[in-house]
Design a protein around this motif. Structure first.
Motif, mmCIF file in Angstrom:
data_model
loop_
_atom_site.group_PDB
_atom_site.id
_atom_site.type_symbol
_atom_site.label_atom_id
_atom_site.label_comp_id
_atom_site.label_asym_id
_atom_site.label_seq_id
_atom_site.Cartn_x
_atom_site.Cartn_y
_atom_site.Cartn_z
ATOM 1 N N ASN A 157 0.821 -1.214 0.000
ATOM 2 C CA ASN A 157 0.000 0.000 0.000
ATOM 3 C C ASN A 157 0.856 1.267 0.000
ATOM 4 O O ASN A 157 0.448 2.299 -0.546
ATOM 5 C CB ASN A 157 -0.930 0.007 1.218
ATOM 6 N N ALA A 158 2.034 1.183 0.605
ATOM 7 C CA ALA A 158 2.935 2.331 0.602
ATOM 8 C C ALA A 158 3.307 2.717 -0.832
ATOM 9 O O ALA A 158 3.307 3.905 -1.189
ATOM 10 C CB ALA A 158 4.196 2.019 1.411
ATOM 11 N N LEU A 159 3.600 1.726 -1.666
ATOM 12 C CA LEU A 159 3.928 2.001 -3.064
ATOM 13 C C LEU A 159 2.724 2.581 -3.812
ATOM 14 O O LEU A 159 2.871 3.493 -4.635
ATOM 15 C CB LEU A 159 4.407 0.721 -3.763
ATOM 16 N N ARG A 160 1.539 2.058 -3.543
ATOM 17 C CA ARG A 160 0.328 2.588 -4.199
ATOM 18 C C ARG A 160 0.118 4.064 -3.840
ATOM 19 O O ARG A 160 -0.228 4.890 -4.703
ATOM 20 C CB ARG A 160 -0.893 1.768 -3.780
ATOM 21 N N ILE A 161 0.319 4.396 -2.583
ATOM 22 C CA ILE A 161 0.144 5.778 -2.138
ATOM 23 C C ILE A 161 1.151 6.699 -2.817
ATOM 24 O O ILE A 161 0.815 7.806 -3.259
ATOM 25 C CB ILE A 161 0.261 5.867 -0.599
ATOM 26 N N LEU A 162 2.391 6.249 -2.943
ATOM 27 C CA LEU A 162 3.402 7.046 -3.632
ATOM 28 C C LEU A 162 3.026 7.275 -5.090
ATOM 29 O O LEU A 162 3.242 8.358 -5.641
ATOM 30 C CB LEU A 162 4.769 6.360 -3.551
ATOM 31 N N GLY A 163 2.449 6.250 -5.739
ATOM 32 C CA GLY A 163 2.019 6.400 -7.128
ATOM 33 C C GLY A 163 0.952 7.464 -7.292
ATOM 34 O O GLY A 163 1.007 8.283 -8.222
ATOM 35 N N VAL A 164 -0.019 7.475 -6.401
ATOM 36 C CA VAL A 164 -1.071 8.500 -6.441
ATOM 37 C C VAL A 164 -0.476 9.879 -6.180
ATOM 38 O O VAL A 164 -0.836 10.871 -6.827
ATOM 39 C CB VAL A 164 -2.171 8.174 -5.403
ATOM 40 N N LEU A 165 0.458 9.944 -5.252
ATOM 41 C CA LEU A 165 1.096 11.208 -4.899
ATOM 42 C C LEU A 165 1.836 11.816 -6.099
ATOM 43 O O LEU A 165 1.799 13.037 -6.309
ATOM 44 C CB LEU A 165 2.066 10.986 -3.739
#
Length: 411
Positions: free
Chosen positions: A182-190
């Motif tokens: 989920n950390a990687l997904r959040i960075l992608g959205v950011l």
């Protein structure tokens, strides 16, 4: 007659104000584009390699091969094409596509469960880097700035350092709260949220601000440049130094976490310190490049990189790893930034898109293959001694190539 005369300074002042406003917008746009595409993505992804090694049982060669294989495919196929597109149509549309692909790549990498998915989304990451990373931003900044080009490039490249300094610390917190997927997904959205709106509204060149009918920057033939020995010295020098930087960056967290048994927070602190000092390096080298011969500034940067890597052999000695972070960070800060400044001084602005398309493609090949080579050497020998020694040699070869560059004639 008197009225017309008094209006001239007013018109000039308005034009100058619009130009300054445009320059600010361009600098801010490049800052956040590089913050997202390079700072968060390029420097952020290696922070997650050790999680992949532990969860999926992949080797160091495998976790660094995603970056390598994707850039080997994307670089030669799209690097020069991207440069041609930018020279012809401007960088804005390419940046929009690249930001979207970069964000989708991290979201996908956070959702993967197999090696083929890792390669697929790393391919998107490489496309995002080519389309929205250094190449279009270097051209955009070069079009808008002349005398203060070094300082403008230095400011924009602070985005890389700031993003790279924040992403290890942010990732530690995100992983603890939500897990690494989920950390990687959040960075992608950011990435998409931060960079896309700014790139959408940026102007391609000052000509648009002046309402000149043609918004295309004049181009010049590039054939003579590609036949010049100077071009090959620049390409070889930058390839070697970027390869050394890439090999060190891609393996730093793996080395600290898995080989030196650093805790996640401690390894993140070192990685963050490297990128924090890269901020100083970017400002310092940008300032030096505006005041001194760029060849000597470039040589200083490459020697700093070469001098820092041996300190990794003393990672268990108190303080040595932090000294590495300081010296390597300062060198890293200037490394990517000095290449377009040197290229513009040697060959001019009219070939910048295509020229940097070639140079950055070559640099991308080095940045891709060297970490995989170091990973393979580590897998084969169970130590980083040979791999890190190769990185030192590579950095020194880059410095020698730069030392042979001609000193540009005074204008």
């Amino acid at each position: 007659m008197q009225s017309a005369t008094t209006n001239v300074p007013i018109v000039d002042e308005q034009t100058s104000a619009r130009a300054r406003s445009g320059q600010i917008q361009v600098a801010v746009t490049s800052f956040f584009a590089l913050f997202a595409i390079v700072g968060l993505a390029l420097y952020g992804l290696p922070f997650y390699y050790d999680f992949m090694v532990r969860e999926f049982g992949w080797s160091r060669t495998q976790v660094t091969s995603g970056n390598a294989l994707s850039k080997l495919v994307v670089g030669p196929l799209f690097g020069f094409l991207a440069g041609w597109f930018i020279d012809k149509f401007g960088p804005r549309r390419l940046m929009l596509a690249g930001i979207l692909m970069g964000g989708v790549a991290l979201i996908g990498l956070g959702s993967m469960s197999a090696l083929w998915m890792f390669y697929l989304f790393y391919l998107f990451n490489a496309l995002g880097y080519v389309c929205a990373g250094p190449l279009p931003n270097q051209v955009l900044l070069t079009r808008w700035f002349d005398k203060a080009r070094g300082r403008a490039m230095g400011f924009a490249y602070l985005g890389i350092g700031l993003g790279g300094a924040l992403v290890p610390l942010l990732s530690v917190w995100l992983v603890q709260k939500f897990g690494w997927h989920n950390a990687l997904r959040i960075l992608g959205v950011l990435i998409i949220v931060l960079a896309l709106p700014l790139a959408y509204f940026v102007k391609e060149s000052p000509n648009e601000e002046a309402s000149i009918p043609s918004t295309k920057t004049p181009t010049a033939p590039i054939g003579s440049v590609l036949k010049s020995p100077t071009f090959y010295l620049l390409a070889i020098g930058s390839m070697c130094s970027i390869g050394a930087v890439g090999g060190t960056n891609q393996h730093l967290k793996l080395f600290l976490s898995l080989d030196q048994n650093y805790a996640q927070v401690e390894a993140a602190r070192v990685a963050s310190l490297v990128l924090a000092f890269s901020l100083i390096g970017r400002l310092l080298m940008g300032w030096l490049a505006d005041r001194y011969t760029k060849k000597y500034v470039m040589l200083l940067i490459y020697l700093l990189v070469a001098a820092s890597i041996p300190l990794l052999f003393f990672a268990s000695t108190p303080g040595a790893i932090y000294l590495f972070a300081i010296i390597f960070g300062i060198g890293l800060g200037g490394d990517y930034m000095i290449i377009p400044l040197m290229a513009a001084e040697l060959f001019g602005v009219k070939v910048m898109g295509r020229l940097m398309g070639v140079v950055l493609t070559a640099d991308g090949v080095a940045e891709a293959t060297v970490p995989m080579l170091v990973g393979n050497l580590r897998d084969q020998t169970a130590t980083y001694t040979v791999g890190f020694s190769a990185l030192i040699a590579l950095a020194l070869i880059g410095a020698v190539a730069v030392a042979f560059l001609p000193k540009p004639e005074a204008k």
